[in-house]
Each structure stands twice: as C-alpha cells, then as structure tokens.
Design a protein around this motif. Structure first.
Motif, PDB file in Angstrom:
ATOM      1  N   VAL A 166       0.850  -1.481  -0.078  1.00 50.27           N
ATOM      2  CA  VAL A 166       0.075   0.361   0.008  1.00 50.27           C
ATOM      3  C   VAL A 166       0.856   1.370  -0.005  1.00 50.27           C
ATOM      4  O   VAL A 166       1.788   1.448   0.678  1.00 50.27           O
ATOM      5  CB  VAL A 166      -0.801  -0.021   1.154  1.00 50.27           C
ATOM      6  N   GLU A 167       0.484   2.160  -0.735  1.00 45.02           N
ATOM      7  CA  GLU A 167       1.055   3.504  -0.786  1.00 45.02           C
ATOM      8  C   GLU A 167       0.314   4.542  -0.163  1.00 45.02           C
ATOM      9  O   GLU A 167      -0.784   4.560  -0.839  1.00 45.02           O
ATOM     10  CB  GLU A 167       1.660   3.809  -2.036  1.00 45.02           C
ATOM     11  N   ILE A 168       0.738   5.573   0.552  1.00 44.16           N
ATOM     12  CA  ILE A 168      -0.169   6.476   1.040  1.00 44.16           C
ATOM     13  C   ILE A 168       0.491   7.877   0.484  1.00 44.16           C
ATOM     14  O   ILE A 168       1.486   7.909   0.933  1.00 44.16           O
ATOM     15  CB  ILE A 168      -0.240   6.514   2.481  1.00 44.16           C
ATOM     16  N   ARG A 169       0.196   8.623  -0.226  1.00 46.68           N
ATOM     17  CA  ARG A 169       0.587   9.752  -0.821  1.00 46.68           C
ATOM     18  C   ARG A 169      -0.240  11.042  -0.160  1.00 46.68           C
ATOM     19  O   ARG A 169      -1.208  11.333  -0.460  1.00 46.68           O
ATOM     20  CB  ARG A 169       0.423   9.792  -2.286  1.00 46.68           C
ATOM     21  N   LEU A 170       0.516  11.736   0.666  1.00 45.89           N
ATOM     22  CA  LEU A 170       0.227  12.938   1.341  1.00 45.89           C
ATOM     23  C   LEU A 170       0.446  14.152   0.339  1.00 45.89           C
ATOM     24  O   LEU A 170       1.775  14.420  -0.009  1.00 45.89           O
ATOM     25  CB  LEU A 170       0.747  12.941   2.617  1.00 45.89           C
ATOM     26  N   GLY A 171      -0.431  14.910  -0.084  1.00 43.56           N
ATOM     27  CA  GLY A 171      -0.331  16.007  -0.795  1.00 43.56           C
ATOM     28  C   GLY A 171      -0.154  17.204   0.024  1.00 43.56           C
ATOM     29  O   GLY A 171      -0.046  17.237   1.383  1.00 43.56           O
ATOM     30  N   GLU A 172       0.054  18.435  -0.697  1.00 42.61           N
ATOM     31  CA  GLU A 172       0.521  19.648   0.030  1.00 42.61           C
ATOM     32  C   GLU A 172      -0.707  20.211   0.358  1.00 42.61           C
ATOM     33  O   GLU A 172      -1.906  19.943  -0.066  1.00 42.61           O
ATOM     34  CB  GLU A 172       1.260  20.660  -0.874  1.00 42.61           C
ATOM     35  N   PRO A 173      -1.074  20.814   1.556  1.00 41.04           N
ATOM     36  CA  PRO A 173      -2.132  21.200   2.278  1.00 41.04           C
ATOM     37  C   PRO A 173      -2.755  22.335   1.122  1.00 41.04           C
ATOM     38  O   PRO A 173      -1.872  23.106   0.426  1.00 41.04           O
ATOM     39  CB  PRO A 173      -1.537  22.197   3.238  1.00 41.04           C
ATOM     40  N   LEU A 174      -4.065  22.202   0.789  1.00 36.39           N
ATOM     41  CA  LEU A 174      -4.715  23.246   0.013  1.00 36.39           C
ATOM     42  C   LEU A 174      -4.742  24.619   0.677  1.00 36.39           C
ATOM     43  O   LEU A 174      -4.655  24.942   1.740  1.00 36.39           O
ATOM     44  CB  LEU A 174      -6.254  22.780  -0.039  1.00 36.39           C
ATOM     45  N   ASP A 175      -4.581  25.438  -0.545  1.00 43.96           N
ATOM     46  CA  ASP A 175      -4.651  26.981  -0.260  1.00 43.96           C
ATOM     47  C   ASP A 175      -6.041  27.233  -0.058  1.00 43.96           C
ATOM     48  O   ASP A 175      -6.889  27.289  -1.185  1.00 43.96           O
ATOM     49  CB  ASP A 175      -3.942  27.900  -1.415  1.00 43.96           C
ATOM     50  N   LEU A 176      -6.533  27.878   0.859  1.00 39.32           N
ATOM     51  CA  LEU A 176      -7.916  27.823   1.264  1.00 39.32           C
ATOM     52  C   LEU A 176      -8.114  29.413   1.156  1.00 39.32           C
ATOM     53  O   LEU A 176      -9.495  29.973   1.253  1.00 39.32           O
ATOM     54  CB  LEU A 176      -8.585  27.307   2.450  1.00 39.32           C
ATOM     55  N   SER A 177      -7.195  30.408   0.752  1.00 40.46           N
ATOM     56  CA  SER A 177      -7.457  31.798   0.908  1.00 40.46           C
ATOM     57  C   SER A 177      -8.569  32.177   0.157  1.00 40.46           C
ATOM     58  O   SER A 177      -9.231  33.367   0.254  1.00 40.46           O
ATOM     59  CB  SER A 177      -6.162  32.309   0.750  1.00 40.46           C
ATOM     60  N   GLY A 178      -8.653  31.759  -1.085  1.00 43.67           N
ATOM     61  CA  GLY A 178      -9.654  32.076  -1.936  1.00 43.67           C
ATOM     62  C   GLY A 178     -10.993  32.090  -1.309  1.00 43.67           C
ATOM     63  O   GLY A 178     -11.785  32.605  -2.021  1.00 43.67           O
ATOM     64  N   TRP A 179     -11.391  31.267  -0.495  1.00 46.29           N
ATOM     65  CA  TRP A 179     -12.628  30.961   0.075  1.00 46.29           C
ATOM     66  C   TRP A 179     -12.870  31.534   1.293  1.00 46.29           C
ATOM     67  O   TRP A 179     -13.908  31.484   2.047  1.00 46.29           O
ATOM     68  CB  TRP A 179     -12.938  29.552  -0.114  1.00 46.29           C
ATOM     69  N   SER A 180     -11.674  31.996   2.039  1.00 43.65           N
ATOM     70  CA  SER A 180     -11.966  32.397   3.457  1.00 43.65           C
ATOM     71  C   SER A 180     -12.819  33.309   3.824  1.00 43.65           C
ATOM     72  O   SER A 180     -13.166  33.348   4.896  1.00 43.65           O
ATOM     73  CB  SER A 180     -10.388  32.591   4.010  1.00 43.65           C
ATOM     74  N   ASP A 181     -13.115  34.235   3.106  1.00 43.69           N
ATOM     75  CA  ASP A 181     -14.180  35.240   3.212  1.00 43.69           C
ATOM     76  C   ASP A 181     -15.599  35.060   2.995  1.00 43.69           C
ATOM     77  O   ASP A 181     -16.453  35.512   3.550  1.00 43.69           O
ATOM     78  CB  ASP A 181     -13.911  36.422   2.319  1.00 43.69           C
ATOM     79  N   ARG A 182     -15.861  33.598   2.864  1.00 48.12           N
ATOM     80  CA  ARG A 182     -17.028  32.825   2.665  1.00 48.12           C
ATOM     81  C   ARG A 182     -17.460  31.726   3.230  1.00 48.12           C
ATOM     82  O   ARG A 182     -17.760  30.737   2.701  1.00 48.12           O
ATOM     83  CB  ARG A 182     -17.682  33.004   1.108  1.00 48.12           C
ATOM     84  N   PRO A 183     -17.125  31.528   4.759  1.00 46.59           N
ATOM     85  CA  PRO A 183     -17.061  30.250   5.271  1.00 46.59           C
ATOM     86  C   PRO A 183     -18.527  29.680   5.505  1.00 46.59           C
ATOM     87  O   PRO A 183     -18.316  28.454   5.794  1.00 46.59           O
ATOM     88  CB  PRO A 183     -16.356  30.677   6.631  1.00 46.59           C
ATOM     89  N   ASN A 184     -19.477  30.339   5.323  1.00 44.89           N
ATOM     90  CA  ASN A 184     -20.832  29.638   5.544  1.00 44.89           C
ATOM     91  C   ASN A 184     -21.451  29.689   4.483  1.00 44.89           C
ATOM     92  O   ASN A 184     -22.884  29.591   4.328  1.00 44.89           O
ATOM     93  CB  ASN A 184     -21.504  30.839   6.331  1.00 44.89           C
ATOM     94  N   ASP A 185     -20.816  29.690   3.057  1.00 46.56           N
ATOM     95  CA  ASP A 185     -21.810  29.744   1.889  1.00 46.56           C
ATOM     96  C   ASP A 185     -21.545  28.319   1.218  1.00 46.56           C
ATOM     97  O   ASP A 185     -20.546  27.845   0.938  1.00 46.56           O
ATOM     98  CB  ASP A 185     -20.949  30.548   0.841  1.00 46.56           C
TER      99      ASP A 185
END
Length: 224
Positions: A166-185
């Motif tokens: 089994v191989e477990i490939r951990l990606g880089e953390p996502l950049d959420l900055s483009g959505w940070s101003d609409r957390p409840n949408d």
C-alpha cells in the motif's frame, strides 16, 4: 487504547499485510486529513502508518447496528474515540461536524473520507462538503491523500486479507485563501470540495465520477 492498538495489538498485523509506504509529510498542528476510500482496511492502514493520532468519523450505524462484525467495529470505534456521523442530508451530521471542529481546535488530526462511503468500483466519486464546512470555519491545514493498493490487500468479495503493498501519498495542504471570506456559503463549500477532490484524484490516479454512488451501487458493493 488507540496507541496500544496501534503499537502492540492491531497495528503490527496491519503493517505486515499492507507493508505501507508513506510519501510526503503530515504537518504539525490542526489537520483535516482527506483520503480517497477504496477498502474497509483503509482507516486501519492510515492509523498504523502515519505518526500522529487520527480521529475518524464513522457511520453511525456501526455504533448501533446488530451483527457480530458491526458490533466489533463499533466497539473498536468507541475504544479509539472515533466520531459517529450520519450520511443524511437533513442536518443530522451537524453534531459530528461540531465535534470535528473541536478536534481541530485542540490541535488534532481529523480524518474524513470526502466521498462519504467506499468506492463501489475503484473509481473516485464526487465529494461531500462536510470537510470544507468545518475547515473553512476552523484554522487548519487540509491535506489531500491518495491511497493505492488497499483493494489488493482487502479484496472485494473475499474474506480475510492478502499481503500486498500500500502506498499513502500525502499532498501539499490546500490553499483555502480564495474562500476564506465566505465560510458559511454552500456554493463555497462545493467549490472548495471540488478542488479537494481534484487534488485527491491527482494523488491516487483514479478515474473521477462527478456524482455520488447510487444506493444500488452501494448495495452491490456490500453484498459482495
């Protein structure tokens, strides 16, 4: 109990069968771990292979359903502090998502399968938005994960495990900055989830299906 199972009881058995190889690093601090879901053994392999404690959400049926296998799995979930969650769309999962936010505020790792269920055929299906509902409201890293090989270890329709790789490939953390101003949408949750699924697809190499598995597909998978 989590560490006893991981280091002494169940973990060594899982590692012997799966021989997991981890590619990438799990960051420090609060993390939403978002893997694809190919086989029932996925959660065990992730817990056995990754260095940090993982807290999963588990289907609420496992905590109450009859039958020896379901009782055993439900007991394992309770012993290791896993969080029950309903797959219904009527707000019934809100309590579990609030508990997940608490895990993150405490600096822990919350693991959730965005697909919401195991793939019925090995393909990657459309993600549900619960992970992003929490992540956009709670400071954390969202790490996409691609798992390969667990369907060979835990083969559909076959009792018992086979030895595999089994191989477990951990990606880089996502950049959420483009959505940070609409957390409840809800539209924001959907867009961020689609971005997450694209990252998982890149890591896992799976064919993508832009819909959720049907009840018939899930029933055929479970019957096997």
């Amino acid at each position: 109990m989590y560490w006893v199972l991981k280091m002494l009881l169940l973990g060594p058995v899982v590692r012997w069968f799966a021989r997991p190889r981890v590619v990438g690093r799990l960051p420090k601090g609060p993390v939403v771990l978002a893997p694809n879901h190919l086989a029932e053994i996925d959660s065990l392999v992730l817990c056995a292979a990754l260095p940090r404690r993982l807290t999963f959400v588990a289907k609420s049926e496992y905590f109450s359903r009859g039958g020896a296998a379901a009782w055993l799995y439900g007991t394992l979930c309770r012993l290791t502090g896993q969080v029950p969650i309903s797959r219904g769309g009527d707000g019934s999962a809100d309590g579990a998502l609030a508990a997940a936010a608490g895990i993150l505020r405490g600096g822990g790792v919350w693991a959730i399968y965005p697909e919401g269920t195991r793939s019925p055929d090995g393909r990657l299906y459309r993600g549900r938005t619960g992970a992003m509902r929490v992540a956009l409201r709670t400071p954390c890293a969202v790490v996409p994960v691609g798992i390969t090989g667990t369907r060979s270890v835990d083969r559909p329709g076959r009792r018992g495990w086979s030895r595999g790789r089994v191989e477990i490939r951990l990606g880089e953390p996502l950049d959420l900055s483009g959505w940070s101003d609409r957390p409840n949408d809800p539209a924001t949750w959907r867009a961020a989830t689609d971005e997450l699924m694209s990252a998982i697809r890149t890591l896992s190499g799976q064919e993508y299906v832009d819909r959720h598995p049907t009840d018939t597909e899930r029933a055929a998978r479970d019957a096997a």
